[in-house]
Design a protein around this motif. Sequence first.
Motif, PDB file in Angstrom:
ATOM      1  N   HIS A  38       0.820  -1.215   0.000  1.00 24.07           N
ATOM      2  CA  HIS A  38       0.000   0.000   0.000  1.00 24.07           C
ATOM      3  C   HIS A  38       0.854   1.265   0.000  1.00 24.07           C
ATOM      4  N   GLN A  39       2.121   1.147   0.372  1.00 22.51           N
ATOM      5  CA  GLN A  39       3.032   2.299   0.335  1.00 22.51           C
ATOM      6  C   GLN A  39       3.265   2.758  -1.105  1.00 22.51           C
ATOM      7  N   ASN A  42      -0.326   6.274  -4.591  1.00 21.92           N
ATOM      8  CA  ASN A  42      -0.309   7.731  -4.522  1.00 21.92           C
ATOM      9  C   ASN A  42      -1.577   8.141  -3.788  1.00 21.92           C
ATOM     10  N   LYS A  43      -1.439   8.800  -2.665  1.00 25.80           N
ATOM     11  CA  LYS A  43      -2.595   9.163  -1.835  1.00 25.80           C
ATOM     12  C   LYS A  43      -3.172  10.537  -2.180  1.00 25.80           C
ATOM     13  N   GLU A  44      -2.535  11.275  -3.076  1.00 19.94           N
ATOM     14  CA  GLU A  44      -2.994  12.617  -3.444  1.00 19.94           C
ATOM     15  C   GLU A  44      -3.985  12.534  -4.598  1.00 19.94           C
ATOM     16  N   ILE A  59      -8.740   4.806  -2.188  1.00 15.85           N
ATOM     17  CA  ILE A  59      -7.627   4.514  -1.295  1.00 15.85           C
ATOM     18  C   ILE A  59      -6.366   5.178  -1.831  1.00 15.85           C
ATOM     19  N   GLY A  60      -6.233   5.209  -3.137  1.00 18.02           N
ATOM     20  CA  GLY A  60      -5.066   5.795  -3.786  1.00 18.02           C
ATOM     21  C   GLY A  60      -5.087   5.485  -5.267  1.00 18.02           C
TER      22      GLY A  60
END
Length: 100
Positions: A38-39, A42-44, A59-60
Motif C-alpha cells: 500500500h506504500q 499515490n494518496k494525493e 484509497i489511492g
Amino acid sequence: MIIRADIADFDVGRILIDTGSSVNVLFADPFNGLGIDHQSLNKEITPLLSFSGDVVEPIGSIQLPLAVGSGSRRAFIYTHFLVVNCSTAYNAIIDRPALT
C-alpha cells in the motif's frame, strides 16, 4: 463487455469495459490479492462519483501494467488505476481508451 486481462502479471477476470468511464478502477480486494504494498499508492487524489451517484474516496492511485489478448494479438500498456474500497461484482473497470 466483460473480459479477462493480466494486471501486474496476474490473471484477473470479471473486468468491465465501460465506455462511459473516465478512469480505470481497481477494487480493493483484487488489489490486495496482487500483493502490492500500500506504500506504493499515490494518496494525493480527489473523490470519485460512483455509479449510484455517491461520492467515494479512493484509497489511492497506482500505475500498473495491463496486458490484453493472447499470442500475436496481445497488447501491453502501463495505465493508471484508482484503487477503491467498495462492493461490486467486478474486479476492475477499464475505460475504453485504455484498450485502444
